[in-house]
Design an enzyme around this catalytic site. Structure first.
Site, short mmCIF file in Angstrom:
data_model
loop_
_atom_site.label_atom_id
_atom_site.label_comp_id
_atom_site.label_asym_id
_atom_site.label_seq_id
_atom_site.Cartn_x
_atom_site.Cartn_y
_atom_site.Cartn_z
N GLY A 121 -7.02 -12.48 -11.99
CA GLY A 121 -7.75 -13.42 -11.05
C GLY A 121 -6.60 -13.68 -10.16
O GLY A 121 -7.11 -13.72 -9.00
N CYS A 122 -5.68 -14.07 -10.19
CA CYS A 122 -4.79 -14.34 -9.23
C CYS A 122 -4.26 -13.36 -8.24
O CYS A 122 -4.09 -13.55 -7.18
CB CYS A 122 -3.44 -14.91 -10.06
SG CYS A 122 -3.72 -16.48 -10.98
N THR A 123 -4.04 -12.32 -8.86
CA THR A 123 -4.05 -11.01 -8.08
C THR A 123 -5.03 -10.57 -7.02
O THR A 123 -4.83 -10.31 -6.00
CB THR A 123 -3.65 -9.71 -9.15
OG1 THR A 123 -2.64 -9.99 -9.91
CG2 THR A 123 -3.28 -8.36 -8.26
#
Length: 156
Positions: free
Chosen positions: A45-47
């Site tokens: 998700g962060c990527t």
């Protein structure tokens, strides 16, 4: 820990950034700042979120807004994360979680019945005077960067 809401002055902070820099929020007055908090470098998700903000970098630049991602990861991890995914956003290292705490996004989380402290995915749009113009909490990544860009444009 109090929650930062629209209309509040954004809590000032200074963090080390990727590439060996430092960033102090108060030095950015006169410019809009998109401050997005994310849990960890190089997780799915962060990527996706970092890639989405990076893909819109030229449009944020055109709207005179600086996009800054903040996580508890250190600058070495940030540098690797940026290089691996060709990210263009600035990444700040909140290794002592003081910034996350100041913005009310260092929260108790639960996974598989285990409770732990972590960063709640959240974004704050800070206007040119240093006030919080808009907040997004418990962010869902798909479409988020586009929604933030619309808000940046709407905030003159």
């Amino acid at each position: 820990m109090s929650e930062v809401v629209s209309g509040d002055m954004a809590p000032d902070f200074e963090v080390a950034t990727d590439g060996g820099g430092t960033l102090r929020l108060s030095d950015l007055r006169g410019k809009k700042v998109v401050l997005y908090f994310y849990p960890k470098d190089d997780t799915p998700g962060c990527t996706k979120e970092a890639i989405a903000f990076s893909a819109l970098q030229s449009e944020f630049d055109a709207a005179d807004a600086l996009v800054v991602g903040i996580s508890p990861d250190g600058t070495t991890k940030h540098d690797k994360f940026k290089a691996k995914h060709a990210l263009t956003v600035t990444l700040g290292a909140d290794t002592d979680t003081a910034v996350a705490e100041a913005y009310g996004v260092w929260v108790e989380k639960s996974m598989y019945g285990r409770k732990y402290m972590g960063v709640e995915r959240a974004t704050f749009l800070i206007d040119a005077t240093g006030k919080i113009a808009e907040t997004w909490r418990k962010v869902k990544v798909p479409g988020h960067a586009e929604a933030v860009l619309e808000a940046v444009r709407a905030n003159g």
